[in-house]
Scaffold this active site. Structure first.
Site, PDB file in Angstrom:
ATOM      1  CB  THR A 117     -29.468  25.124 -12.404  1.00 57.83           C
ATOM      2  OG1 THR A 117     -30.443  25.587 -11.776  1.00 57.83           O
ATOM      3  CG2 THR A 117     -28.847  25.883 -13.216  1.00 57.83           C
ATOM      4  CB  ILE A 118     -25.736  21.348 -12.593  1.00 59.02           C
ATOM      5  CG1 ILE A 118     -25.324  22.751 -11.982  1.00 59.02           C
ATOM      6  CG2 ILE A 118     -24.792  20.604 -13.184  1.00 59.02           C
ATOM      7  CD1 ILE A 118     -24.858  23.457 -13.430  1.00 59.02           C
ATOM      8  CB  CYS A 156     -19.858  28.347 -13.272  1.00 57.03           C
ATOM      9  SG  CYS A 156     -20.605  29.646 -11.773  1.00 57.03           S
ATOM     10  CG  ASN A 157     -17.548  32.627 -10.769  1.00 56.52           C
ATOM     11  OD1 ASN A 157     -17.673  33.206 -11.970  1.00 56.52           O
ATOM     12  ND2 ASN A 157     -18.173  32.500  -9.915  1.00 56.52           N
ATOM     13  NE  ARG A 186     -26.302  32.869 -10.677  1.00 57.91           N
ATOM     14  CZ  ARG A 186     -25.718  32.201  -9.670  1.00 57.91           C
ATOM     15  NH1 ARG A 186     -24.994  32.957  -8.721  1.00 57.91           N
ATOM     16  NH2 ARG A 186     -25.872  31.001  -9.452  1.00 57.91           N
ATOM     17  CG  HIS A 222     -14.486  32.458  -6.727  1.00 60.75           C
ATOM     18  ND1 HIS A 222     -14.793  33.835  -6.070  1.00 60.75           N
ATOM     19  CD2 HIS A 222     -15.355  32.181  -7.151  1.00 60.75           C
ATOM     20  CE1 HIS A 222     -16.000  33.734  -5.750  1.00 60.75           C
ATOM     21  NE2 HIS A 222     -16.697  32.679  -6.558  1.00 60.75           N
ATOM     22  N   GLY A 223      -9.960  32.115  -5.843  1.00 58.05           N
ATOM     23  CA  GLY A 223      -8.279  32.189  -6.052  1.00 58.05           C
ATOM     24  C   GLY A 223      -8.241  30.783  -5.400  1.00 58.05           C
ATOM     25  CG  HIS A 283     -20.786  34.398 -12.545  1.00 64.18           C
ATOM     26  ND1 HIS A 283     -21.469  34.705 -11.779  1.00 64.18           N
ATOM     27  CD2 HIS A 283     -20.918  32.877 -12.682  1.00 64.18           C
ATOM     28  CE1 HIS A 283     -21.943  33.631 -10.719  1.00 64.18           C
ATOM     29  NE2 HIS A 283     -21.630  32.604 -11.508  1.00 64.18           N
ATOM     30  CD  GLN A 294     -25.595  32.353 -13.903  1.00 62.13           C
ATOM     31  OE1 GLN A 294     -24.969  32.916 -14.734  1.00 62.13           O
ATOM     32  NE2 GLN A 294     -27.135  32.312 -13.910  1.00 62.13           N
TER      33      GLN A 294
END
Lengths: 355, 355
Positions: free
Chosen positions: B11-12, B140-141, B168, B194-195, B220, B301
């Site tokens: 994908t990337i 991504c996020n 997603r 994520h934080g 997302h 994403q």
């Protein structure tokens, strides 16, 4: 015995009928329905007296061979009180009919608050409905937030609440709804209507809500942040929520990862229609960062307002005070998920239908 | 010309290859892939030199009739730098190979931060990667949050960030992933990873994140709250975000209600693979309540980290400073959604495939 007519026999109406019937101090006078479909047949098979919405619709029922007792106007006359479970906006139109026959009524959360004398949540403001003629039980999401916020507000004080509501797109019996494979800010604007609706229960509360709709039908999921006025201890906050009779704190060892497993758990427990009347708060998610409290809770949109409708009736007719009414409702319905700790073996994956 | 090897062509990797190839100062040395599948065929058809992961895998490619130039070790030797786009955790294992041949590398956000000298976001900390040998482009996020937080932090100061990430479940080419018809707290614990990952970019930032996974594949969606250190004006905050070259503020009159319409918009705009490299912030959602800023943003994403990979390469080899590199990347890729205001007629519903 309070004789209760149910106007609208859909997702909410049929559940309210079953709940009312199981109460020691209430009986179902009859249920009124718009269409002579399989749900109408189910109502008759369940032993409810069936009424058509109006004369025109009555013919459709007779043509379908379904026995009806009359129209909803007849039901209003014969009932002590009506629980209006018609689609949002229709209830407000129906109020004229109820007033015409001087029949009190309970409305649902999809109506605007002005439809009734007060909005209602059994845990948070039972007494506001004491002796009231028209009461609105707030929506599934607002009910879920109110049950969570009441003990937090009482014990810590709430400075501000921020909640993201990840809403199911539709119920399992709503094939026309979406989305499919999409995530929608819904509404796009902030705050969503849920925040102001919670303020019909807690007028002084500072709350901002964001709504999102996703391709799922089983439950809503709330990501909740509450900035408290004092600093809570995680264990104490958890104990506080576990003491609430309409909050099921999902234990870690239940290995329940989402809404599907929650509903399966309720089905295994023998709940009618697999319903979950309680907020489901994941114990592991209860977290504290300074004065910020966080948790995830799942809300069964078809079910959590059902016990509230029963309690609203008791308040309106001054049958029992809050604590007693909630206890009676919980006992008759069987709100005891907490008393049946799941005993799953630690198996990673089990066999589903091998179709 | 910087000769870039792409290790991992999923994908990337395939998107990074296309992006690198379109740059004036870079060229693709080759791409290494694990399996001789349709994606490998596409790589050859796109004109990329193909490498197998190792000798054992090389035989499978030859058996499949796919022409390869060697193994990933050969690619590492022949390249000035590697972009590692292998699955999370594999990149860390590969670092030994890169060190063996003294080849710098870019890693992706699924690796732990310790895989590299610095984590990277072009908008927020470009200079940290200046001359670095190993750089990790955050996920991504985290990329999406960093792009949003950088201008807010610079202009207002950030007291605390709270974000709910509605993720997603999988990409369109991941049929084995779920959920189906479920909403999962993911992880159940708060904060999600994520934080802390955002703190690899903003070490001093106070941020709590909650993760949720839903049955969708397109993008997302983030519900973001930022308590600022000063009180913003809504219009000014909106202007601030509109001035960001990698934020697309979705105009109200575009009538874009969710992720599906955003992706359709990108497809109509001729974007390769329908990719959206920008954060998509709904203009209508930008709200202010006291010092609390709110917005919804959608993050593609598969795509938003692609320009960041290109910029990371420029920083590592000191080719261009932040502003120039971002401008070059944006121009070559065509980050111009903002310059193509949607011109939809106000039609409620149009004809989909009538299958």
């Amino acid at each position: 015995m309070l004789s209760v007519g149910i106007n609208g026999y859909g997702t909410i109406g049929k559940r309210v009928a079953d709940a009312v019937r199981s109460q020691p101090d209430m009986t179902v006078c009859g249920v009124a329905k718009r269409s002579p479909d399989f749900v109408a047949e189910s109502a008759l098979e369940a032993g409810y007296q069936l009424y058509a919405i109006d004369d025109e619709r009555a013919d459709a029922f007779r043509t379908a061979g379904l026995n009806i007792e009359g129209t909803s106007a007849d039901l209003v006359v014969e009932s002590d009180v009506i629980v209006d479970a018609t689609p949002g906006g229709v209830g407000a139109q129906n109020r004229t009919l109820y007033e015409q026959y001087d029949t009190p009524a309970v409305f649902q959360g999809a109506e605007t608050p002005t439809v009734a004398d007060t909005s209602f949540n059994a845990r948070a403001n039972f007494d506001d409905a004491w002796g009231a003629e028209y009461v609105r039980v707030v929506s599934c999401n607002t009910t879920g937030l109110s049950r969570l916020l009441a003990p937090l507000a009482e014990n810590y004080g709430v400075e501000k609440t921020r909640a993201t509501l990840i809403r199911r797109g539709g119920d399992p019996d709503q094939p026309g709804r979406g989305p499919i494979n999409d995530i929608l800010p819904d509404p796009i604007t902030v705050p969503s209507h849920h925040g102001p609706d919670v303020q019909t229960i807690f007028p002084e509360l500072s709350i901002d809500t964001m709504g999102v709709t996703v391709p799922a039908t089983l439950m809503h999921l709330h990501g909740v942040n509450v900035t408290l006025e004092s600093t809570p201890d995680v264990e104490t906050a958890r104990d506080l929520l576990e003491a609430e009779s309409r909050i099921f704190v999902v234990p870690k060892d239940a290995r329940i990862k989402g809404c599907g497993e929650l509903r399966e758990f309720a089905r295994d427990a023998g709940r009618p229609r697999g319903d979950i009347w309680e907020n489901c708060v994941w114990g592991e998610s209860i977290s504290v960062d300074g004065r910020d409290f966080y948790c995830f809770q799942a809300i069964h949109q078809e079910a959590d307002v059902i016990p509230e409708n029963v309690d609203a009736l008791r308040a309106m007719f001054e049958l029992e005070r809050a604590e007693d009414s909630v206890a009676t409702t919980n006992e008759t319905l069987g709100l005891s998920l907490r008393e049946r700790p799941p005993e799953r073996s630690p198996v990673i994956s089990e066999q589903a239908c091998d179709d």
